[in-house]
Design an enzyme around this catalytic site. Structure first.
Site, PDB file in Angstrom:
ATOM      1  N   THR A 103       0.880  -1.097   0.057  1.00 48.23           N
ATOM      2  CA  THR A 103      -0.086  -0.035  -0.045  1.00 48.23           C
ATOM      3  C   THR A 103       0.894   1.046   0.082  1.00 48.23           C
ATOM      4  O   THR A 103       0.509   2.283  -0.706  1.00 48.23           O
ATOM      5  CB  THR A 103      -0.958  -0.196   1.213  1.00 48.23           C
ATOM      6  OG1 THR A 103      -1.788  -1.145   1.228  1.00 48.23           O
ATOM      7  CG2 THR A 103      -1.830   1.264   1.250  1.00 48.23           C
ATOM      8  N   SER A 142      -6.991  -0.613  -6.805  1.00 42.70           N
ATOM      9  CA  SER A 142      -6.582  -0.835  -5.375  1.00 42.70           C
ATOM     10  C   SER A 142      -5.272  -1.456  -5.291  1.00 42.70           C
ATOM     11  O   SER A 142      -4.654  -1.690  -6.329  1.00 42.70           O
ATOM     12  CB  SER A 142      -7.473  -2.095  -4.746  1.00 42.70           C
ATOM     13  OG  SER A 142      -6.859  -2.699  -3.661  1.00 42.70           O
ATOM     14  N   ASN A 144      -4.134  -3.886  -4.398  1.00 42.45           N
ATOM     15  CA  ASN A 144      -4.265  -5.323  -4.511  1.00 42.45           C
ATOM     16  C   ASN A 144      -4.292  -5.873  -6.091  1.00 42.45           C
ATOM     17  O   ASN A 144      -4.113  -7.012  -6.063  1.00 42.45           O
ATOM     18  CB  ASN A 144      -5.421  -5.786  -3.682  1.00 42.45           C
ATOM     19  CG  ASN A 144      -5.210  -5.470  -2.331  1.00 42.45           C
ATOM     20  OD1 ASN A 144      -4.273  -5.071  -1.757  1.00 42.45           O
ATOM     21  ND2 ASN A 144      -6.559  -5.722  -1.379  1.00 42.45           N
ATOM     22  N   THR A 189      34.311 -39.002 -13.576  1.00 36.71           N
ATOM     23  CA  THR A 189      33.221 -39.347 -12.871  1.00 36.71           C
ATOM     24  C   THR A 189      33.635 -39.595 -11.181  1.00 36.71           C
ATOM     25  O   THR A 189      34.584 -40.394 -11.161  1.00 36.71           O
ATOM     26  CB  THR A 189      32.405 -40.430 -13.164  1.00 36.71           C
ATOM     27  OG1 THR A 189      33.085 -41.826 -13.415  1.00 36.71           O
ATOM     28  CG2 THR A 189      31.781 -39.930 -14.920  1.00 36.71           C
ATOM     29  N   SER A 320      46.752 -13.904  -1.776  1.00 39.29           N
ATOM     30  CA  SER A 320      46.993 -13.980  -0.491  1.00 39.29           C
ATOM     31  C   SER A 320      47.854 -13.034   0.078  1.00 39.29           C
ATOM     32  O   SER A 320      48.640 -12.179  -0.572  1.00 39.29           O
ATOM     33  CB  SER A 320      47.745 -15.401  -0.088  1.00 39.29           C
ATOM     34  OG  SER A 320      48.262 -15.527   1.130  1.00 39.29           O
ATOM     35  N   LYS A 326      50.586 -16.453  -5.425  1.00 39.89           N
ATOM     36  CA  LYS A 326      49.249 -17.048  -5.195  1.00 39.89           C
ATOM     37  C   LYS A 326      48.025 -16.176  -5.706  1.00 39.89           C
ATOM     38  O   LYS A 326      48.115 -15.118  -5.517  1.00 39.89           O
ATOM     39  CB  LYS A 326      48.871 -17.412  -3.585  1.00 39.89           C
ATOM     40  CG  LYS A 326      47.733 -18.381  -3.664  1.00 39.89           C
ATOM     41  CD  LYS A 326      47.486 -18.933  -2.313  1.00 39.89           C
ATOM     42  CE  LYS A 326      46.428 -20.087  -2.103  1.00 39.89           C
ATOM     43  NZ  LYS A 326      45.187 -19.655  -2.291  1.00 39.89           N
TER      44      LYS A 326
END
Length: 479
Positions: A103, A142, A144, A189, A320, A326
């Protein structure tokens, strides 16, 4: 600061004179200090709300419930929001989280449009006896039916950006699949050696994975085009002219350019949020697939010396504060995190959709927040993944090939020739003695080097079926 006095159900408040919003918005600003995000940030939603209001003003003019001057002033005000919603964010300062089933957002919109219209007619802001937020801008409506209709339109258009970015990512993956097609590698897999494939096949599968979601999301968002505008309060159309619902849908269809249709049951549609469950689930599905791809990218690039190291991701930043040299897979990592957030938003939407009681679901604001966030996060994450990661990936061709040739998994290609039990024995010996398949097969004089070269050729190792001539090679006379 100059102010103007405005009045509502609860009394009067001083509103800054230059503000386009009014007392209802002011109260919502006081009541809902929940997040740091405002409705004004949601450009698609502001445009959609203005489109709904413009269609309503046109329908009210058609039925004579608004006079022409007021209707046109409202329509012109709506056009300003529709054309440049990004310029009007300041006029929608309410928190995205709020009670009241939206609203406050609807009234914020009514007030802004009323005041823009008043200015255009030469009146001061707040002169609601001329154009009133409720009596004129909200005529035959409205919250709604306005809020859910605008949410549907906003979500539909927001998905344009997501689908465009996903299609661009798919294109980048297809480009990489062609680039990597000559790169022989080991398929896996359960994180164990399986059978050979190409890196190109792997990246092509990533593209196919996402193509399915583009189709699914585009198909699912068509469900958003059924609207309940004209339902007014609970779906009975109270305070609207007969035929208003069909007419306002017709106008909104023309304004938005979307193939909108009136819902079959306005009472049902006013309380039901099922479409957002379905749509959110498609976003979750996309998030899960993106996360799977990013997990694979992190595994494939792991190392650079002690991991798989089959691909190299673009180096974007030091990895790092303590370990020199890294570099981390930061882009796949951030996309993983976005996926987790989208999955969480999907759960929020599910709970909110379930929480509707009787003729209304008051939890639509959190559905809007969660859905908008998921779309925006996915759009940005996909663009980032594409531009800062996928397009810059390179293959470590030698590492891929070496992994294949020392793998025990390629014994599978000898299964049709030597039999499963014999291949079990060879594989077990290779693992125990740290030897290659070729070494053990030659030691046992099961096949010749020429036969092994043919069996383990690039074409054969990437084919789905071993050629018949090889499959029927005589075991006893192999050498």
């Amino acid at each position: 600061m100059t102010t103007r006095m405005e009045k509502d159900l609860l009394g009067t408040r001083q509103v800054p004179a230059d503000c386009y919003y009014g007392i209802h918005t002011l109260r919502a600003m006081d009541n809902f200090k929940i997040s740091k995000h405002q409705v004004g940030e949601q450009i698609h939603f502001i445009r959609a709300l203005a489109e709904v209001k413009k269609a309503s003003a046109q329908a009210n003019l058609h039925f004579g419930t608004l006079d022409e001057a007021i209707s046109l002033a409202i329509q012109n005000a709506c056009d300003r929001l529709i054309m440049h919603p990004e310029h009007w964010g300041f006029a929608f300062p309410t928190d995205v989280f709020q009670g009241g089933a939206g609203t406050s957002i609807n009234m914020n919109t009514n007030e802004v449009i009323a005041n823009i219209a008043l200015e255009s007619l030469g009146h001061a802001k707040g002169q609601y006896d001329v154009i009133h937020p409720n009596d004129h801008v909200n005529k035959s409506q409205s919250t709604n039916d306005v809020y859910p209709t605008a949410l549907r339109l906003a979500s539909y258009f927001a998905l344009d950006d997501l689908l465009a970015q996903t299609n661009q990512l798919i294109e980048s993956l297809l480009v990489k699949s062609k680039e990597f097609q000559p790169v022989l590698k080991m398929g896996r897999t359960q994180l164990q050696d399986a059978v050979p494939m190409t890196l190109g096949q792997e990246f092509h599968a990533f593209a196919t994975l996402l193509k399915e979601d583009v189709r699914l999301i585009d198909n699912t968002r068509q469900l958003l085009l059924e609207i309940n505008l004209g339902a007014t309060a609970i779906g009975t159309g109270v305070n609207s002219p007969e035929g208003y619902a069909d007419k306002v849908c017709e106008y909104l269809k023309a304004i938005s350019g979307l193939k909108l249709s009136p819902t079959a049951d306005y009472v049902e549609a006013t309380s039901d949020c099922g479409v957002f469950i379905i749509l959110s689930s498609t976003l979750k599905r996309l998030a899960v697939k993106l996360s799977k791809i990013c997990n694979d990218l992190r595994l494939l690039s792991s190392g650079p010396r002690t991991g798989l190291a089959e691909i190299r991701l673009p180096e974007l930043q030091a990895g790092s504060s303590i370990m020199p040299a890294k570099v981390n897979p930061v882009i796949p990592e951030v996309v993983n995190q976005v996926a987790y957030k989208v999955i969480g938003n999907d759960l929020s939407i599910t709970f909110a959709a379930e929480a509707g009681q009787l003729q209304l679901n008051v939890m639509e604001p959190v559905i809007a927040v969660s859905l908008n966030e998921s779309i925006e996060l996915l759009t940005n994450a996909i663009q980032t993944l594409d531009e800062k990661c996928i397009q810059g990936i390179t293959a470590n061709k030698q590492a891929c090939f070496d992994a294949v040739m020392r793998s025990v998994g390629i014994i599978t290609l000898l299964d049709p020739i030597l039999g499963h039990s014999k291949c079990d024995e060879i594989g077990k010996q290779c693992i125990a003695e740290n030897k290659t398949i070729q070494e053990v097969v030659l030691e046992q004089k099961l096949l010749s080097q020429d036969q092994l070269d043919q069996i383990f050729s690039f074409d054969n190792m990437t084919a789905e079926i071993i050629p018949a001539a090889l499959a029927h090679a005589p075991m006893a006379e192999a050498v």
